[in-house]
Motif scaffolding. Structure first.
Motif, PDB file in Angstrom:
ATOM      1  N   CYS A 213       0.737  -0.738  -0.143  1.00 38.98           N
ATOM      2  CA  CYS A 213       0.290  -0.418  -0.020  1.00 38.98           C
ATOM      3  C   CYS A 213       0.771   0.783   0.152  1.00 38.98           C
ATOM      4  CB  CYS A 213      -1.180   0.481   1.349  1.00 38.98           C
ATOM      5  SG  CYS A 213      -1.939  -1.298   0.984  1.00 38.98           S
ATOM      6  N   ASN A 216       1.427   2.838  -2.779  1.00 36.66           N
ATOM      7  CA  ASN A 216       0.480   3.901  -4.067  1.00 36.66           C
ATOM      8  C   ASN A 216       0.983   5.373  -3.682  1.00 36.66           C
ATOM      9  OD1 ASN A 216      -1.058   1.496  -4.751  1.00 36.66           O
ATOM     10  ND2 ASN A 216      -2.464   2.179  -3.334  1.00 36.66           N
ATOM     11  N   TYR A 305      -4.524   3.960   5.889  1.00 33.70           N
ATOM     12  CA  TYR A 305      -5.452   3.313   3.992  1.00 33.70           C
ATOM     13  C   TYR A 305      -5.966   4.799   3.216  1.00 33.70           C
ATOM     14  CZ  TYR A 305      -4.122  -1.383   5.026  1.00 33.70           C
ATOM     15  OH  TYR A 305      -3.430  -2.753   4.447  1.00 33.70           O
ATOM     16  N   SER A 308      -3.875   5.846   1.291  1.00 27.63           N
ATOM     17  CA  SER A 308      -3.012   5.285   0.088  1.00 27.63           C
ATOM     18  C   SER A 308      -4.485   4.454  -0.140  1.00 27.63           C
ATOM     19  CB  SER A 308      -2.687   3.694   0.755  1.00 27.63           C
ATOM     20  OG  SER A 308      -2.919   2.374  -0.186  1.00 27.63           O
TER      21      SER A 308
END
Length: 418
Positions: A213, A216, A305, A308
């Motif tokens: 991740c 990204n 998250y 990402s």
């Protein structure tokens, strides 16, 4: 060798150090050992410890090396999408980008729901209050992400330090108060070794996922070569965070208590969890302190998250593979604000869903992503010869052809079995 990168107009570059990458990775992959509690009664304490020790070698180490090698030669915004596209063309690149981004959109609601559950254990709340907690959490970290990647890194660093200190305390207290053999029994009664492995393998895969991740966001890092370095530091840090507190926790509790381990343990229930170690040996107030850490843990994961996942469709849109409104970037901060806001809205909706359902859906996408990543690494070795990479000082996985077979083969094998 000409190094290909995926530049996106309008993105702001940030001077992020290796330590910042390490802490962001720690939040993406672990943010504490929460979740392992369910493995212990399902696989047995001995098998749980064995899986936690073996999987960093056969799963996390290969994946982190695959990501580090690709990130060194193609340090591009979009990560796996760009690497697979470079290896196999636009069709399979889109598949990889879609799988990775959808998995993030699906799972983000889990962390918000868990925070609301932890808070409700401390303070009895109405359904409206629970929803307010969820929306408040999403709002806070959406604002952090809209400020920029540097701010995400700073928040991740602070939260990671708190989480690491909490689990270090659990490990120390547990090991000091050692009273039982943590490896016994190896398996639950009447379980075969296949039952034990089968009971824990999916959770173990889940616990050691997320290394890809960070890629990204590579297009927003001034020196993307810090990412491969951060990956190789974060991997053993995550493994130690899992193994030592679990070892100490099992060793300091009475025989037979392993059957009562649960993610709900330690907060005034009969179940056992990492917080139980502190309440048993240091006092009940430490259970509530640890509950706060559990909340911080889920916030840390959600924060990173959100950063990402918001870049996934953004990069696809930049290549005209998704609606063009997703590629908009804020003028002042240089962040993909439409992607961030869209992920926040989806999270509000999915935070109402069942944890197990979301995880089962997400794992399918993640395993497919790791299979195609492994194959892409093999192809990229032909497109970008190792000798030329080394001449430029770029990271290359050790072991030559045998190393490549191990690093690329193990994730494929485990993903297919899982």
């Amino acid at each position: 060798m000409s190094q290909q990168t995926h530049g996106v107009a309008g993105l702001k570059k940030h001077d992020i150090k290796v330590s910042g990458i390490v802490f962001m990775l720690y939040c993406l992959v672990a943010a504490g050992a929460f979740g392992i509690e369910e493995m212990i009664p399902e696989s047995g304490p001995g098998m749980t410890l064995i899986l936690l020790i073996i999987f960093p070698i056969i799963w996390a180490y290969p994946i982190s090396n695959l990501v580090a090698e690709c990130g060194a030669v193609l340090p591009s915004e979009g990560g796996v999408y760009v690497w697979v596209k470079e290896a196999f063309g636009e069709f399979w690149g889109f598949q990889a980008g879609w799988w990775g981004t959808v998995s993030t959109y699906i799972t983000n609601g889990v962390y918000v729901a868990l925070v609301a559950g932890y808070v409700s254990q401390m303070i009895p709340m109405s359904d409206i209050a629970v929803e307010a907690i969820k929306i408040g959490m999403i709002l806070i970290f959406t604002i952090v992400n809209l400020m920029g990647l540097r701010e995400v890194g700073k928040v991740s660093t602070i939260l990671s330090v708190l989480i690491l200190l909490a689990f270090a305390l659990v490990a120390v207290v547990g090991l000091i108060n050692w009273q039982t053999n943590p490896m016994e029994p190896m398996l639950p009664e009447d379980y075969s070794i296949f039952d034990g492995v089968g009971g824990g393998i999916c959770i173990c895969i889940w616990m050691y996922c997320g290394y890809e991740c960070i890629s990204n966001m590579a297009g927003e890092v001034k020196n993307p070569q810090v990412i491969p370095k951060g990956l190789l530091i974060a991997m053993p840090l995550v493994a130690l965070t899992y193994i030592l507190p679990t070892l100490g926790g099992l060793a300091c509790m009475p025989e037979g208590s392993w059957m009562n381990w649960s993610t709900e343990g330690g907060f005034g229930s009969d179940n056992v969890g990492y917080a139980t170690i502190l309440t048993t040996h240091l006092g009940s107030v430490w259970g509530y302190i640890f509950l706060v850490i559990a909340i911080i843990s889920q916030c840390a994961i959600f924060n990173t998250y959100l950063a990402s996942g918001s870049r996934g469709f953004f990069v696809l849109a930049d290549d005209r593979l998704c609606p063009q409104f997703l590629v908009k970037v804020s003028k002042n901060r240089g962040v993909p604000y439409v992607g961030i806001l869209s992920l926040a809205v989806v999270t509000v909706i999915l935070a109402q869903s069942d944890f197990t359902t979301l995880v089962n859906i997400e794992v399918v996408f993640i395993l497919a992503l790791y299979i195609i990543l492994s194959i892409a690494v093999i192809k990229l070795r032909k497109l970008y010869p190792v000798e030329e990479r080394r001449a430029r000082g770029l990271y290359v996985m050790p072991g030559g052809k045998a190393g490549l077979a191990f690093f690329a083969g193990m994730p494929i094998l485990i993903a297919v079995i899982a």
